[in-house]
Write a protein that holds these residues in place. Structure first.
Motif, PDB file in Angstrom:
ATOM      1  N   ILE A 335      17.227 -38.061  16.071  1.00  0.00           N
ATOM      2  CA  ILE A 335      17.802 -39.391  16.384  1.00  0.00           C
ATOM      3  C   ILE A 335      16.881 -40.653  15.699  1.00  0.00           C
ATOM      4  CG2 ILE A 335      18.213 -41.086  18.293  1.00  0.00           C
ATOM      5  CD1 ILE A 335      18.808 -38.504  19.709  1.00  0.00           C
ATOM      6  N   VAL A 336      15.511 -40.573  16.004  1.00  0.00           N
ATOM      7  CA  VAL A 336      14.533 -41.273  15.472  1.00  0.00           C
ATOM      8  C   VAL A 336      14.548 -41.177  13.809  1.00  0.00           C
ATOM      9  CG1 VAL A 336      11.909 -41.648  15.256  1.00  0.00           C
ATOM     10  CG2 VAL A 336      13.062 -40.863  17.516  1.00  0.00           C
ATOM     11  N   GLY A 337      14.771 -40.272  13.370  1.00  0.00           N
ATOM     12  CA  GLY A 337      14.749 -40.133  11.777  1.00  0.00           C
ATOM     13  C   GLY A 337      15.920 -40.964  11.141  1.00  0.00           C
ATOM     14  N   LEU A 338      17.143 -40.673  11.742  1.00  0.00           N
ATOM     15  CA  LEU A 338      18.443 -41.486  11.253  1.00  0.00           C
ATOM     16  C   LEU A 338      18.245 -42.904  11.517  1.00  0.00           C
ATOM     17  CD1 LEU A 338      20.958 -38.977  12.664  1.00  0.00           C
ATOM     18  CD2 LEU A 338      20.561 -39.383  10.151  1.00  0.00           C
ATOM     19  N   ALA A 348       9.190 -46.539   2.134  1.00  0.00           N
ATOM     20  CA  ALA A 348       9.335 -46.222   3.631  1.00  0.00           C
ATOM     21  C   ALA A 348      10.469 -45.377   3.719  1.00  0.00           C
ATOM     22  CB  ALA A 348       9.703 -47.585   4.189  1.00  0.00           C
ATOM     23  N   ILE A 349      11.421 -44.903   2.857  1.00  0.00           N
ATOM     24  CA  ILE A 349      12.515 -43.905   3.014  1.00  0.00           C
ATOM     25  C   ILE A 349      11.629 -42.568   3.226  1.00  0.00           C
ATOM     26  CG2 ILE A 349      14.263 -42.656   1.853  1.00  0.00           C
ATOM     27  CD1 ILE A 349      15.247 -45.586   0.996  1.00  0.00           C
ATOM     28  N   LEU A 350      10.547 -42.425   2.316  1.00  0.00           N
ATOM     29  CA  LEU A 350       9.874 -41.127   2.422  1.00  0.00           C
ATOM     30  C   LEU A 350       9.501 -40.696   3.834  1.00  0.00           C
ATOM     31  CD1 LEU A 350       8.557 -38.823   0.741  1.00  0.00           C
ATOM     32  CD2 LEU A 350       6.488 -40.044   0.478  1.00  0.00           C
ATOM     33  N   GLY A 351       8.894 -41.688   4.348  1.00  0.00           N
ATOM     34  CA  GLY A 351       8.234 -41.224   5.932  1.00  0.00           C
ATOM     35  C   GLY A 351       9.562 -41.008   6.739  1.00  0.00           C
ATOM     36  N   ALA A 352      10.668 -41.985   6.653  1.00  0.00           N
ATOM     37  CA  ALA A 352      11.756 -41.420   7.466  1.00  0.00           C
ATOM     38  C   ALA A 352      12.357 -40.591   7.116  1.00  0.00           C
ATOM     39  CB  ALA A 352      12.675 -42.939   7.274  1.00  0.00           C
ATOM     40  N   SER A 353      12.510 -40.125   5.890  1.00  0.00           N
ATOM     41  CA  SER A 353      13.156 -38.666   5.460  1.00  0.00           C
ATOM     42  C   SER A 353      12.227 -37.659   6.002  1.00  0.00           C
ATOM     43  CB  SER A 353      13.314 -38.672   4.048  1.00  0.00           C
ATOM     44  OG  SER A 353      13.866 -39.371   3.496  1.00  0.00           O
ATOM     45  N   THR A 354      11.247 -37.686   6.266  1.00  0.00           N
ATOM     46  CA  THR A 354      10.106 -36.797   6.626  1.00  0.00           C
ATOM     47  C   THR A 354      10.436 -36.517   8.394  1.00  0.00           C
ATOM     48  OG1 THR A 354       8.482 -37.204   5.156  1.00  0.00           O
ATOM     49  CG2 THR A 354       7.731 -35.988   7.141  1.00  0.00           C
ATOM     50  N   ILE A 355      10.580 -37.448   8.895  1.00  0.00           N
ATOM     51  CA  ILE A 355      10.915 -37.342  10.328  1.00  0.00           C
ATOM     52  C   ILE A 355      12.282 -36.847  10.548  1.00  0.00           C
ATOM     53  CG2 ILE A 355      11.475 -38.784  12.669  1.00  0.00           C
ATOM     54  CD1 ILE A 355       9.299 -40.769  11.303  1.00  0.00           C
ATOM     55  N   TYR A 356      13.310 -37.165   9.584  1.00  0.00           N
ATOM     56  CA  TYR A 356      14.738 -36.601   9.741  1.00  0.00           C
ATOM     57  C   TYR A 356      14.637 -35.171   9.473  1.00  0.00           C
ATOM     58  CZ  TYR A 356      19.193 -35.542   8.017  1.00  0.00           C
ATOM     59  OH  TYR A 356      20.312 -34.802   7.734  1.00  0.00           O
ATOM     60  N   ALA A 357      13.907 -34.622   8.406  1.00  0.00           N
ATOM     61  CA  ALA A 357      13.728 -33.306   8.124  1.00  0.00           C
ATOM     62  C   ALA A 357      13.074 -32.525   9.394  1.00  0.00           C
ATOM     63  CB  ALA A 357      12.955 -33.001   6.837  1.00  0.00           C
ATOM     64  N   LEU A 358      12.184 -33.079   9.850  1.00  0.00           N
ATOM     65  CA  LEU A 358      11.298 -32.207  11.096  1.00  0.00           C
ATOM     66  C   LEU A 358      12.544 -32.237  12.259  1.00  0.00           C
ATOM     67  CD1 LEU A 358       7.944 -34.118  11.201  1.00  0.00           C
ATOM     68  CD2 LEU A 358       8.300 -31.653  10.312  1.00  0.00           C
TER      69      LEU A 358
END
Length: 504
Positions: A335-338, A348-358
């Motif tokens: 939810i947080v990643g999306l 900043a997309i790189l960090g958001a994508s990392t959270i989404y992947a996790l």
């Protein structure tokens, strides 16, 4: 069956496991190629966003037709025959894909690929669950590391062959196909643990029950009618589902295992959260990333690589949190990643994508592991039925709706006073789809725009595409509520424990 299967052994055949793993890599390799050539195909065939969504759906929901069919008969015909069918179907579908000349021919070739993919899933999941009866969640997670690995390899192949035609990129899909065919053909396959334990066919069906078959039947009827080009409504689908469900209830005298039914209602949103977002991610990120060649493709590769590595080390993680605990954590992080992806631009997309992947890494594979551990009497049917409902929901509703929502939101943005003149220049003919007439943008008109107007349009498109992540975030929120309910249920019973096939 003895001619097609080998009896279970105390030592798992690791060559068979890796054959299943590479087969799963082959299924997702083509998915990765398709996701990262969709813009190229849009320009080639002048596709609307909903047509792109329809192709994405055709790449998923026919999977369910083959997986449901084979799950009902696989214990009788043997895993080996299904594996051979998958190899043949993959070969034919890829040949048709590279020969496609427009939306219709590409759509049907994509549909056939999905049938091949479902055949692979129909045998690899129960085979691995049978091979590792004491550690199912761990090994199903490792098996499903093959999915993101194939996604990453497919996306990487398209990035490295950027200048090549889309036909050339799809021809690369023959490489993993040949590898898994060579690995699979010599292997002997085990007997499913349900069959080995003497659990009857009727008892297997009881786990799904009348309600489970109602859900399966409704979605499957919708998908088949759609495939046949027929107009279909949710009411008619529910009616057919009710007929199928009633017949199943009369035969099994069971509404279905309530815990299994909870899993069924969460797997559709899960499939859209993971697979639906995977299919749209390169397209959604293309206009929001930094000025870096193929940034959106590299993000796709990165997210898939993170998932691959984490799933290989799933054993200690599952042991630490339990499958249901891991699902609660995963949904929360997804939810947080999306939400971060919907508000991120540039690097900043790189960090958001990392959270989404996790967040999404363990959702699908852990759900399969939990299903196998909690419903062993259901054999291949419950294990594969979960996957079938997931991709049916994604294919007939999830993926097309993501595309439809983008088309509608784009029209709303461009219809504003600020962009009305621009919209008049690029507006295309409305196209009929599952959710009614859908507004479109004419790709040829967009190409003819002067540079300033093109930049203005791209800015609007970028904001519109980022907004899709917020819409998708609603789904893991629903899943989280369900998972928390299951978490407290297991806790009230002394904690999560796998069910022994001879137990209750």
């Amino acid at each position: 069956m003895s001619s097609k299967s080998a009896t279970p052994s105390t030592t798992p055949d690791m060559k068979l496991f890796w054959a299943c793993f590479i087969a799963l890599v082959a299924t997702s390799f083509v998915f990765g190629v398709r996701a990262n050539t969709m813009l190229q195909l849009q320009n080639e065939f002048n596709l609307s966003e909903q047509q792109k969504g329809n192709i994405g759906g055709a790449g998923m929901w026919p999977f369910a037709i083959s997986i449901i069919f084979f799950s009902l008969v696989i214990d009788r015909i043997g895993y080996k025959l299904v594996a051979l069918f998958a190899i043949a179907c993959h070969t034919i579908s890829l040949i048709l894909t590279v020969q496609a000349t427009g939306y219709s021919s590409f759509y049907w070739a994509t549909l056939l690929i999905a049938i091949a993919n479902g055949s692979v899933e129909a045998f690899v999941n129960p085979v691995v669950a049978t091979m590792f009866p004491r550690d199912k969640a761990k090994w199903l997670n490792i098996l499903h590391a093959g999915w993101p690995a194939g996604l990453a390899l497919g996306a990487l192949a398209t990035a490295l062959c950027e200048a090549q035609t889309w036909q050339f990129k799809y021809s690369l899909c023959f490489i993993p196909l040949v590898i898994y065919a060579v690995l699979t053909l010599p292997r002997m396959f085990p007997v499913n643990e349900r069959v080995a334990a003497g659990v009857s066919y009727r008892d297997m069906l009881k786990e799904v029950g009348g309600v489970g078959f109602f859900i399966l039947g409704s979605l499957l009827y919708f998908a088949i009618m759609q495939m046949a080009g027929k107009q279909v409504s949710l009411v008619s689908s529910a009616t057919m589902g009710a007929v199928i469900g009633a017949a199943a209830f009369i035969y099994t005298r069971s509404p279905g295992n309530w815990l299994f039914l909870v899993v069924l209602i969460t797997i559709g949103p899960l499939a859209t959260t993971e697979l639906g977002t995977d299919g749209w991610m390169p397209d959604l990120l293309k206009l929001s990333g930094p000025d870096f060649p193929n940034f959106e493709t590299w993000i796709f590769v990165y997210v898939s690589a993170v998932m691959t590595v984490l799933r290989f080390y799933a054993g200690p993680i599952v042991h630490r949190f339990s499958p249901i605990g891991l699902l609660v954590i995963g949904a929360s992080i997804a939810i947080v990643g999306l939400l971060l992806l919907s508000n991120s631009v540039g690097w900043a997309i790189l960090g958001a994508s990392t959270i989404y992947a996790l967040g999404k890494t363990f959702l699908w594979s852990t759900t399969l592991g939990m299903t196998s551990e909690q419903f062993p009497k259901g054999g291949a049917l419950t294990l594969n039925g979960v996957s079938a409902v997931g991709v049916l929901f994604l294919g007939v509703l999830g993926s097309p709706y993501i595309g439809y929502k983008q088309d509608m939101d784009m029209e709303k943005r461009l219809s504003s006073t600020e962009h009305a003149a621009l919209y008049a220049q690029v507006k295309g003919e409305s196209k009929d789809g599952m959710f009614g007439l859908t507004p479109t943008l004419d790709q040829e008109k967009i190409k003819a725009l002067p540079a300033p107007e093109q930049k203005q349009l791209e800015a609007v498109q970028a904001a519109n595409k980022r907004g899709a992540f917020t819409t998708i975030a609603i789904l893991p929120t629903f899943m989280l509520v369900c998972y928390l309910g299951l978490f407290f249920y297991f806790r009230s019973r002394g904690g999560y424990k796998p069910v022994e096939i001879g137990g209750h």
